[in-house]
Design an enzyme around this catalytic site. Structure first.
Site, PDB file in Angstrom:
ATOM      1  N   HIS A   1       0.838  -1.211   0.000  1.00 59.17           N
ATOM      2  CA  HIS A   1       0.000   0.000   0.000  1.00 59.17           C
ATOM      3  C   HIS A   1       0.868   1.255   0.000  1.00 59.17           C
ATOM      4  O   HIS A   1       1.923   1.277   0.636  1.00 59.17           O
ATOM      5  CB  HIS A   1      -0.906   0.016   1.237  1.00 59.17           C
ATOM      6  CG  HIS A   1      -2.056  -0.935   1.124  1.00 59.17           C
ATOM      7  ND1 HIS A   1      -1.902  -2.289   1.185  1.00 59.17           N
ATOM      8  CD2 HIS A   1      -3.372  -0.712   0.919  1.00 59.17           C
ATOM      9  CE1 HIS A   1      -3.076  -2.878   1.034  1.00 59.17           C
ATOM     10  NE2 HIS A   1      -3.987  -1.943   0.865  1.00 59.17           N
ATOM     11  N   PRO A   2       0.387   2.315  -0.675  1.00 49.77           N
ATOM     12  CA  PRO A   2       1.154   3.566  -0.701  1.00 49.77           C
ATOM     13  C   PRO A   2       0.961   4.348   0.592  1.00 49.77           C
ATOM     14  O   PRO A   2      -0.035   4.151   1.302  1.00 49.77           O
ATOM     15  CB  PRO A   2       0.510   4.324  -1.860  1.00 49.77           C
ATOM     16  CG  PRO A   2      -0.918   3.878  -1.837  1.00 49.77           C
ATOM     17  CD  PRO A   2      -0.877   2.421  -1.412  1.00 49.77           C
TER      18      PRO A   2
ATOM     19  N   GLU B   1      -9.723   7.112  -3.581  1.00 44.84           N
ATOM     20  CA  GLU B   1      -9.967   6.965  -2.145  1.00 44.84           C
ATOM     21  C   GLU B   1      -9.337   8.103  -1.359  1.00 44.84           C
ATOM     22  O   GLU B   1      -9.947   8.648  -0.432  1.00 44.84           O
ATOM     23  CB  GLU B   1      -9.426   5.614  -1.667  1.00 44.84           C
ATOM     24  CG  GLU B   1     -10.285   4.448  -2.171  1.00 44.84           C
ATOM     25  CD  GLU B   1      -9.544   3.115  -2.240  1.00 44.84           C
ATOM     26  OE1 GLU B   1     -10.157   2.131  -2.663  1.00 44.84           O
ATOM     27  OE2 GLU B   1      -8.351   3.067  -1.879  1.00 44.84           O
ATOM     28  N   GLN B   2      -8.112   8.469  -1.723  1.00 48.80           N
ATOM     29  CA  GLN B   2      -7.440   9.543  -0.985  1.00 48.80           C
ATOM     30  C   GLN B   2      -8.152  10.874  -1.220  1.00 48.80           C
ATOM     31  O   GLN B   2      -8.259  11.702  -0.320  1.00 48.80           O
ATOM     32  CB  GLN B   2      -5.952   9.599  -1.372  1.00 48.80           C
ATOM     33  CG  GLN B   2      -5.225   8.292  -1.029  1.00 48.80           C
ATOM     34  CD  GLN B   2      -3.714   8.450  -0.874  1.00 48.80           C
ATOM     35  OE1 GLN B   2      -3.188   9.547  -0.798  1.00 48.80           O
ATOM     36  NE2 GLN B   2      -2.998   7.323  -0.813  1.00 48.80           N
TER      37      GLN B   2
ATOM     38  N   ALA C   1      -9.569   4.995   3.635  1.00 52.75           N
ATOM     39  CA  ALA C   1      -9.708   6.452   3.505  1.00 52.75           C
ATOM     40  C   ALA C   1     -11.149   6.844   3.188  1.00 52.75           C
ATOM     41  O   ALA C   1     -11.621   7.892   3.627  1.00 52.75           O
ATOM     42  CB  ALA C   1      -8.757   6.978   2.427  1.00 52.75           C
TER      43      ALA C   1
END
Lengths: 173, 173
Positions: free
Chosen positions: B71-72, B91-92, B127
Site C-alpha cells: 500500500h502507498p 480513495e485519498q 480512507a
C-alpha cells in the site's frame, strides 16, 4: 535491462527500489518480495531466494494455486500479443518456444488447455532449464498427475524460475 | 471506469477477465483474486469478499506485512507524483487528503515516516470511511500500538478497502 547488483547493494536499497527490482522474481506476485523485506540484510542471493521459497511454502494451497495462475501459458495468447513480462518473454525465447513449428505450437496449445481444464491452473515449467522438446514431453507426462502432485511440481518450478531471475539481478561471482 | 457487473456476470468471466477486474481489490496484490478463483460461482459480492478475507487471514504474518507494504503512503510521494493506482487516488481524494493545508501535509508525512520506522510497514486506513481529520488523529493514536496490534488493525482496514472496491465493481442492489 537493469544493472547487476552485489548483495551489499541490495541490502542498501530502500523499499521502493527493492520492490521495483525484485517485485517480479515470482511472476506478477510482488507480495513475495514485499514479504521478505523484513529479513534484510541478506547474506547472499541464496539467502534471499530461501526466504522467498519459505514464504511460498507457507502459503495455503489456494495461494499456491494463485501463484501458478499468475503465470502465463507457455507460447500462449500473451506471447502472441507480445504482452508477456520482460522476464517471461526472455525465458520462453531461451527455451526455443519462439521457433516452434505450427504443429508443435498447436500441440502445446491443446495440451495447455487440457492441463488448465484438469487442474484449474496453468502448466508452469522453468523454461530456461528446458528446451522445447523437453517442455512438450513434460506437459504430456504431467497431465497424467494428480492435482496435488502438480501443485507441488508447479511450485518447485516457480522456485527455480525465481532463482534464475534473482541471479540475473544479483549474479553469484 | 469499468462498467458494473452483476454477480452472475462475474461468475461467467474467464480467468483473465476476472484478474483484470479484481486484481487490485487488494492493492497491488493480485494473488488474492487469483487464489479465490477456485471458489466460483460466488453467491454474491459478499461471498467473494469473504473468500478474499479468508485467504488474507491464512497468510503467514510475513505475508500480511507484505500486503500492507504494497500500500502507498497516504498523501505520500506517489500521490505527489500522480503515480497512485486509480483506486487509491479516488480513495485519498474522497477522504479530502488532496485538500490538506501544508501544515496538515507535513504532520501526515512526519507521522507516516515514524509509523513506517516503528512497524516496518506503512499506515493503512480505509480512507473512504474517514475524513482527513480522523485520519490525522488515527495515525497519531495508532503509532502508540504494538506491531502485532497494528498488523491486525492494518489488515482489517485492507478488508474494508477491499469491500468498497468490490462494491464499485459489483454493486449490491
Amino acid at each position: 535491462m537493469s544493472d547487476v547488483l552485489t548483495i551489499s547493494q541490495v541490502n542498501e536499497l530502500n523499499y521502493e527500489e527493492f520492490i521495483d527490482l525484485f517485485g517480479n522474481v515470482v511472476e506478477h506476485c510482488s507480495i513475495c518480495a514485499a514479504a521478505v523485506w523484513r529479513f534484510r540484510p541478506f547474506r547472499d542471493v541464496y539467502h534471499l531466494h530461501q526466504e522467498i521459497c519459505s514464504f511460498v511454502d507457507l502459503l495455503p494451497d489456494t495461494g499456491k494455486e494463485g501463484v501458478l495462475r499468475l503465470h502465463p501459458d507457455l507460447a500462449g495468447r500473451l506471447a502472441e500479443l507480445g504482452s508477456l513480462t520482460q522476464e517471461s518473454s526472455a525465458e520462453q525465447k531461451a527455451a526455443g518456444l519462439d521457433t516452434m513449428t505450427p504443429e508443435e505450437k498447436q500441440l502445446l496449445k491443446d495440451t495447455n488447455a487440457k492441463y488448465r481444464d484438469k487442474f484449474g491452473f496453468p502448466f508452469v515449467i522453468c523454461a530456461r532449464q528446458n528446451k522445447k522438446e523437453a517442455i512438450l514431453k513434460g506437459i504430456v507426462e504431467r497431465l497424467e498427475h494428480s492435482a496435488a502432485e502438480e501443485l507441488n511440481i508447479g511450485i518447485e518450478e516457480v522456485k527455480k524460475i525465481c532463482m534464475l531471475r534473482l541471479l540475473n539481478i544479483v549474479p553469484d561471482k
